[in-house]
Motif scaffolding. Structure first.
Motif, mmCIF file in Angstrom:
data_model
loop_
_atom_site.group_PDB
_atom_site.id
_atom_site.type_symbol
_atom_site.label_atom_id
_atom_site.label_comp_id
_atom_site.label_asym_id
_atom_site.label_seq_id
_atom_site.Cartn_x
_atom_site.Cartn_y
_atom_site.Cartn_z
ATOM 1 N N SER A 280 2.520 1.647 -3.397
ATOM 2 C CA SER A 280 1.521 2.055 -4.386
ATOM 3 C C SER A 280 1.185 3.533 -4.235
ATOM 4 O O SER A 280 1.020 4.267 -5.227
ATOM 5 C CB SER A 280 0.251 1.217 -4.229
ATOM 6 N N THR A 281 1.092 3.993 -2.997
ATOM 7 C CA THR A 281 0.805 5.405 -2.750
ATOM 8 C C THR A 281 1.910 6.297 -3.294
ATOM 9 O O THR A 281 1.648 7.316 -3.955
ATOM 10 C CB THR A 281 0.619 5.656 -1.241
ATOM 11 N N PHE A 282 3.160 5.915 -3.013
ATOM 12 C CA PHE A 282 4.294 6.694 -3.515
ATOM 13 C C PHE A 282 4.299 6.708 -5.043
ATOM 14 O O PHE A 282 4.591 7.734 -5.667
ATOM 15 C CB PHE A 282 5.609 6.131 -2.982
ATOM 16 N N LEU B 155 0.820 -1.202 0.000
ATOM 17 C CA LEU B 155 0.000 0.000 0.000
ATOM 18 C C LEU B 155 0.857 1.256 0.000
ATOM 19 O O LEU B 155 0.588 2.228 -0.724
ATOM 20 C CB LEU B 155 -0.929 -0.017 1.216
ATOM 21 N N THR B 156 1.935 1.242 0.802
ATOM 22 C CA THR B 156 2.833 2.401 0.870
ATOM 23 C C THR B 156 3.524 2.641 -0.471
ATOM 24 O O THR B 156 3.595 3.777 -0.966
ATOM 25 C CB THR B 156 3.887 2.188 1.974
ATOM 26 N N ILE C 243 1.715 6.384 -7.125
ATOM 27 C CA ILE C 243 0.625 7.223 -7.602
ATOM 28 C C ILE C 243 0.972 8.702 -7.440
ATOM 29 O O ILE C 243 0.732 9.521 -8.338
ATOM 30 C CB ILE C 243 -0.686 6.885 -6.860
ATOM 31 N N LEU C 244 1.573 9.055 -6.295
ATOM 32 C CA LEU C 244 1.986 10.443 -6.083
ATOM 33 C C LEU C 244 3.052 10.866 -7.087
ATOM 34 O O LEU C 244 3.032 12.005 -7.590
ATOM 35 C CB LEU C 244 2.497 10.622 -4.651
ATOM 36 N N TYR C 245 3.978 9.957 -7.385
ATOM 37 C CA TYR C 245 5.034 10.258 -8.365
ATOM 38 C C TYR C 245 4.426 10.496 -9.743
ATOM 39 O O TYR C 245 4.800 11.450 -10.451
ATOM 40 C CB TYR C 245 6.040 9.115 -8.418
#
Length: 564
Positions: free
Chosen positions: A7-9, A4-5, A11-13
């Protein structure tokens, strides 16, 4: 949780990259030039990948495979897009991207925007050859972006890695050796080394069963040695020979210079002088990467890191030895005041060392006190940096150009015949001009004045540099001031800090300048006696020797083209 972490990074990138791409696209649209989107433009990872063996395989095999599967015939191939956006592989595209989108276009990606220029008039404006009205007195409108040359400061600041006042200081201290007196010495050194190379080729093989045919790898090694020997003699005062075992005991190679011979590494070294320089040049990116680590870590490393570190330090030791030898030679000459002026060494390294220690005046009317007060003298690090730069520039670029030129001549019998006719005609004239001392069969008798008559070999060099330029990309930028650039009689406004690159590959393969045979090796296009040549069609030169008023070849001067 970890997935999850990550994937979040990710998506933010992606969102951040899309935002930057949108912002850069808005800036590019305001300029009003054709736009080519590329998500990996100026991406440091892609740049590093393109120079690795893995990247070479991907660019050469995977992308062409994707083109055959996905790219319609009327679209720009993926391979061309990727190669064009990668500096080290732009030569593969030639002028195809520019033909489709425009001779001046903008590459846009999340990391920034950059103009690619393959138009003659825009290129002249970019290089300062042509100055638009209203911009006189502004200085360099498109200065060199020293950021792109930072890799060449591996051993210290130099004339390429600096800009502005620092560049002017380096330029002044390094320009001294480039004069007619030293050019005649380079001519003699080149003849001597070329004769030594041909003599080595003519030697019978050591083993009776060995082939007398020169193989390509041996040919490449000898050409590189030729280039290194000439730059070592004219730039650093080190005399090297093609037969070191025979000549090391003669007066050709001194005891000091034998440290740099090519037969075996000195004690405690892994590589000879030439091999160390070649490794450093070919693995410059690796040297830069490894140099980011502290020395105390590298000294305890192994494998790839240890090998690159050892090479870096060996090159440093070789160059520092050259500098130390030069200091001693200058001190010995200066100890005899009666011969201080007549016997002064005038190679590149000697002038750098004298500027360091004696603050030498650069003009006849300038005193040493004035010279010292005007410019800060070089320190040892700057001498080292410039020594490495000239080793790199004088060795690899010269060797590469000679290799390409000889290879193209071998593949083009028509070009060989043309060159033979040029040389035969020139030698007939030279024999009448230089008298009995001149012997066509003995290059040792060829005077320096013959150099200006070598129109055929000069045309070969021009055409080789057109097809295989050592520096096909010339990066400039607008720096802190917005600038304008004219293309097709329209003025385009460029924001501050915009990269503008002269794409020599696109310019050199532009059919509108070179004709339908743009991809062919045609040295006659540079023949000053050819009225259909590029020189006469675009440079408005004087008429050829057989058409001038006095019919005197000496009164007709040729002019270098502005774009090479």
């Amino acid at each position: 949780m970890i997935i999850l972490t990550l994937s979040t990074f990710f998506i933010l990138y992606v969102l951040h990259s899309l935002f930057r791409l949108h912002r850069n696209l808005q800036v590019a649209r305001a300029i009003g030039l054709p736009i080519l989107l590329h998500p990996y433009y100026e991406d440091p990872f892609i740049f590093a990948l393109s120079m690795s063996p893995v990247g070479t395989y991907i660019f050469s095999n995977l992308f062409p495979l994707l083109d055959r599967i996905f790219s319609p015939a009327d679209t720009t191939p993926i391979t061309d897009r990727m190669n064009f956006s990668t500096t080290v592989r732009r030569q593969m595209v030639q002028n195809r991207i520019h033909e489709k989108y425009g001779q001046v276009l903008i590459l846009v990606g999340p990391n920034g925007i950059g103009l690619q220029v393959a138009d003659e008039e825009a290129a002249k404006e970019l290089l300062g050859i042509k100055v638009p009205e209203g911009t006189h007195g502004q200085g360099a409108r498109f200065p060199k972006n020293a950021y792109h040359y930072r890799a060449l400061a591996l051993y210290g600041a130099n004339v390429i890695s600096t800009e502005g006042k620092e560049w002017a200081r380096h330029r002044r201290f390094t320009a001294g050796p480039f004069n007619e007196r030293n050019s005649s010495l380079v001519w003699r050194d080149s003849l001597y080394q070329a004769m030594g190379m041909v003599e080595k080729w003519q030697q019978p093989p050591n083993e009776p069963s060995a082939s007398a045919i020169i193989q390509a790898p041996e040919f490449q090694r000898h050409i590189r040695a030729l280039a290194l020997h000439v730059i070592s003699a004219s730039g650093f005062g080190v005399n090297l020979c093609f037969t070191p075992k025979q000549d090391s005991s003669s007066t050709k190679v001194s005891e000091e210079d034998s440290f740099f011979l090519d037969d075996a590494p000195p004690p405690g070294f892994r590589r000879t002088y030439r091999h160390a320089l070649e490794y450093a040049i070919h693995h410059l990116i690796n040297l830069i990467f490894v140099s980011q680590f502290p020395d105390w870590i590298l000294r305890r490393s192994w494998g790839f890191f240890e090998d690159v570190y050892v090479c870096r330090e060996e090159v440093r030791t070789y160059l520092n030895t050259l500098i130390g030898n030069e200091r001693r030679k200058i001190e010995q000459q200066n100890s005899d005041s009666a011969h201080e002026v007549d016997n002064r060494r005038n190679n590149l390294l000697s002038l750098l060392v004298r500027n360091e220690e004696h603050h030498e005046p650069q003009t006849a009317t300038e005193t040493k006190h004035e010279a010292k007060s005007k410019l800060q003298p070089f320190n040892n690090q700057e001498i080292l940096g410039n020594a490495f730069l000239f080793s790199l520039a004088g060795h690899e670029t010269t060797a590469g150009t000679l290799q390409f030129a000889l290879a193209m001549l071998a593949l083009r019998p028509a070009a060989q015949d043309w060159l033979h006719k040029q040389l035969d005609s020139m030698f007939v004239t030279a024999a009448n001009v230089f008298g009995e001392e001149f012997d066509v069969e003995d290059p040792a008798t060829w005077p320096y004045e013959l150099y200006s008559r070598l129109k055929g070999p000069l045309a070969i060099m021009y055409e080789t540099l057109r097809l295989f330029p050592p520096a096909g990309n010339i990066p400039r930028w607008t720096a802190s001031n917005p600038q304008t650039l004219t293309y097709k009689n329209k003025t385009h406004h460029l924001p501050a800090y915009t990269d503008v690159t002269l794409n020599g590959f696109g310019l050199h393969f532009n059919e509108s300048y070179w004709g339908k045979d743009v991809k062919d090796f045609v040295p006659s296009r540079w023949d000053p006696d050819n009225l259909d040549s590029y020189l006469y069609r675009y440079e408005n030169l004087n008429p050829p020797p057989n058409t001038n008023a006095n019919n005197d070849p000496e009164t007709t001067a040729s002019k270098e083209p502005n774009i090479l």
